[in-house]
Design a protein around this motif. Structure first.
Motif, PDB file in Angstrom:
ATOM      1  N   LEU A   1       2.552  -1.633  14.703  1.00 45.95           N
ATOM      2  CA  LEU A   1       1.644  -0.877  13.837  1.00 45.95           C
ATOM      3  C   LEU A   1       2.353  -0.438  12.564  1.00 45.95           C
ATOM      4  O   LEU A   1       1.793  -0.524  11.465  1.00 45.95           O
ATOM      5  CB  LEU A   1       1.109   0.344  14.595  1.00 45.95           C
ATOM      6  N   SER A   2       3.594   0.027  12.698  1.00 42.32           N
ATOM      7  CA  SER A   2       4.345   0.453  11.523  1.00 42.32           C
ATOM      8  C   SER A   2       4.612  -0.716  10.578  1.00 42.32           C
ATOM      9  O   SER A   2       4.497  -0.591   9.355  1.00 42.32           O
ATOM     10  CB  SER A   2       5.673   1.082  11.947  1.00 42.32           C
ATOM     11  N   MET A   3       4.977  -1.877  11.131  1.00 44.68           N
ATOM     12  CA  MET A   3       5.228  -3.037  10.287  1.00 44.68           C
ATOM     13  C   MET A   3       3.946  -3.510   9.616  1.00 44.68           C
ATOM     14  O   MET A   3       3.962  -3.974   8.472  1.00 44.68           O
ATOM     15  CB  MET A   3       5.849  -4.163  11.114  1.00 44.68           C
ATOM     16  N   ALA A   4       2.822  -3.392  10.317  1.00 46.72           N
ATOM     17  CA  ALA A   4       1.541  -3.735   9.701  1.00 46.72           C
ATOM     18  C   ALA A   4       1.254  -2.805   8.526  1.00 46.72           C
ATOM     19  O   ALA A   4       0.699  -3.224   7.508  1.00 46.72           O
ATOM     20  CB  ALA A   4       0.422  -3.649  10.737  1.00 46.72           C
ATOM     21  N   GLY A   5       1.648  -1.526   8.670  1.00 46.99           N
ATOM     22  CA  GLY A   5       1.489  -0.591   7.563  1.00 46.99           C
ATOM     23  C   GLY A   5       2.287  -1.012   6.344  1.00 46.99           C
ATOM     24  O   GLY A   5       1.818  -0.914   5.210  1.00 46.99           O
ATOM     25  N   LEU A   6       3.499  -1.526   6.567  1.00 50.85           N
ATOM     26  CA  LEU A   6       4.293  -2.031   5.456  1.00 50.85           C
ATOM     27  C   LEU A   6       3.640  -3.267   4.832  1.00 50.85           C
ATOM     28  O   LEU A   6       3.646  -3.452   3.619  1.00 50.85           O
ATOM     29  CB  LEU A   6       5.702  -2.378   5.936  1.00 50.85           C
ATOM     30  N   ALA A   7       3.070  -4.118   5.686  1.00 49.59           N
ATOM     31  CA  ALA A   7       2.448  -5.348   5.192  1.00 49.59           C
ATOM     32  C   ALA A   7       1.230  -5.056   4.323  1.00 49.59           C
ATOM     33  O   ALA A   7       0.893  -5.852   3.437  1.00 49.59           O
ATOM     34  CB  ALA A   7       2.048  -6.234   6.367  1.00 49.59           C
ATOM     35  N   VAL A   8       0.569  -3.911   4.554  1.00 53.73           N
ATOM     36  CA  VAL A   8      -0.603  -3.551   3.758  1.00 53.73           C
ATOM     37  C   VAL A   8      -0.265  -3.526   2.275  1.00 53.73           C
ATOM     38  O   VAL A   8      -1.074  -3.902   1.421  1.00 53.73           O
ATOM     39  CB  VAL A   8      -1.151  -2.178   4.218  1.00 53.73           C
ATOM     40  N   LEU A   9       0.944  -3.119   1.946  1.00 51.86           N
ATOM     41  CA  LEU A   9       1.334  -3.007   0.545  1.00 51.86           C
ATOM     42  C   LEU A   9       1.452  -4.355  -0.156  1.00 51.86           C
ATOM     43  O   LEU A   9       1.449  -4.413  -1.383  1.00 51.86           O
ATOM     44  CB  LEU A   9       2.660  -2.263   0.432  1.00 51.86           C
ATOM     45  N   SER A  10       1.581  -5.422   0.616  1.00 53.59           N
ATOM     46  CA  SER A  10       1.735  -6.740   0.001  1.00 53.59           C
ATOM     47  C   SER A  10       0.426  -7.523  -0.026  1.00 53.59           C
ATOM     48  O   SER A  10       0.417  -8.699  -0.368  1.00 53.59           O
ATOM     49  CB  SER A  10       2.805  -7.543   0.762  1.00 53.59           C
ATOM     50  N   LEU A  11      -0.695  -6.879   0.328  1.00 51.74           N
ATOM     51  CA  LEU A  11      -1.986  -7.544   0.259  1.00 51.74           C
ATOM     52  C   LEU A  11      -2.327  -7.889  -1.191  1.00 51.74           C
ATOM     53  O   LEU A  11      -1.842  -7.244  -2.116  1.00 51.74           O
ATOM     54  CB  LEU A  11      -3.075  -6.635   0.840  1.00 51.74           C
TER      55      LEU A  11
END
Length: 282
Positions: free
Chosen positions: A124-134
């Motif tokens: 979940l935390s890594m997905a949160g980081l990935a949100v920034l690269s959308l």
């Protein structure tokens, strides 16, 4: 509760490092190589002074821990060079995302088996980081800055993994800083700064080295045996959230909607992972 409070203090010190480094470089008060060298030197001076006071004499010089020293050097240099063109909050997001991956993989390779909830928290935390690269997101970083922060993440992950074995956190941190200093000094003539060091820049580097790095890292080394690698990795993902908030408050950096969503996912992942079981060793 004591472990939680001390961990929070260490995370606040880590977030402050991002702000101090970015403030010095953004204001062209000092160059990245000089900032890193002064940061390490001042940290070594303060830590060795405390070590001498504790022992009442100059301590015997131990053999260096090569992986710890190299990890610390990679972190210090990558961190400083990345912040030449990277905002403090977003830089912390990239850094500790890479740190989490490094520490989790290192823990698994060494035989740790994190509990399922901890894996879910990491995801979940890594997905949160990935949100920034959308597409249309907020992660617009120059390739060199991204590579530099990736190097810093790898270095800090290795340094933290090695820290779990430190029998004397203050001594280990002091000697690591001292042995790291020659590596910092070698970089100065190889990649000279184009920005002359001002007194303000030197002051920010000393504050970062002596307080938020030296003392903060000694505290972190003391906490790591109780936290373990996987919980330590998760705890560090609170740093980008702190850095984003402090950078907006103190440096005027903008926080967009995706950054808020990312921060919420990161905090949710931390909460999920830290309330899970302790896992086991293989």
């Amino acid at each position: 509760m004591r472990l939680l409070l001390l961990t929070g203090l260490a995370m606040l010190a880590f977030a402050a490092n991002s702000l101090l480094n970015r403030l010095a470089l953004a204001e062209a008060a000092i160059g990245p190589a000089s900032f890193a060298a002064i940061r390490v030197g001042s940290g070594a001076l303060v830590l060795l002074s405390l070590l001498c006071l504790r022992q009442g004499r100059w301590p015997d010089l131990p053999r260096p821990e090569p992986w710890s020293v190299l990890g610390l050097a990679a972190y210090m240099l990558g961190f400083s060079f990345a912040y030449v063109s990277m905002d403090a909050g977003l830089g912390a997001l990239v850094l500790f995302g890479g740190v989490q991956l490094t520490m989790f993989l290192g823990a698994v390779i060494e035989g740790d088996r994190p509990a399922p909830r901890r894996w879910l928290g990491m995801a979940l935390s890594m997905a949160g980081l990935a949100v920034l690269s959308l597409p249309g997101g907020e992660l617009h970083i120059a390739p060199f800055a991204l590579a530099s922060m990736g190097l810093a993440a790898l270095g800090w992950g290795i340094y933290s993994l090695r820290g779990r074995r430190a029998g004397d956190p203050l001594a280990a941190t002091a000697w690591n800083f001292l042995y790291c200093l020659p590596l910092m000094l070698v970089v100065l003539p190889l990649w000279p700064d184009g920005t002359p060091a001002s007194w303000a820049g030197i002051g920010l580097a000393v504050l970062s080295g002596a307080v938020t790095s030296g003392l903060g890292y000694a505290l972190w080394y003391a906490l790591l045996p109780a936290l373990g690698a996987s919980r330590g990795a998760l705890a560090q993902l609170s740093v980008p959230v702190l850095a984003l908030a402090l950078a907006a408050l103190l440096l005027g950096e903008a926080i967009g909607g995706l950054a808020v969503v990312s921060a919420a996912m990161i905090l949710g992942g931390i909460a999920l992972g830290l309330t899970g079981g302790t896992g086991r060793r293989g």
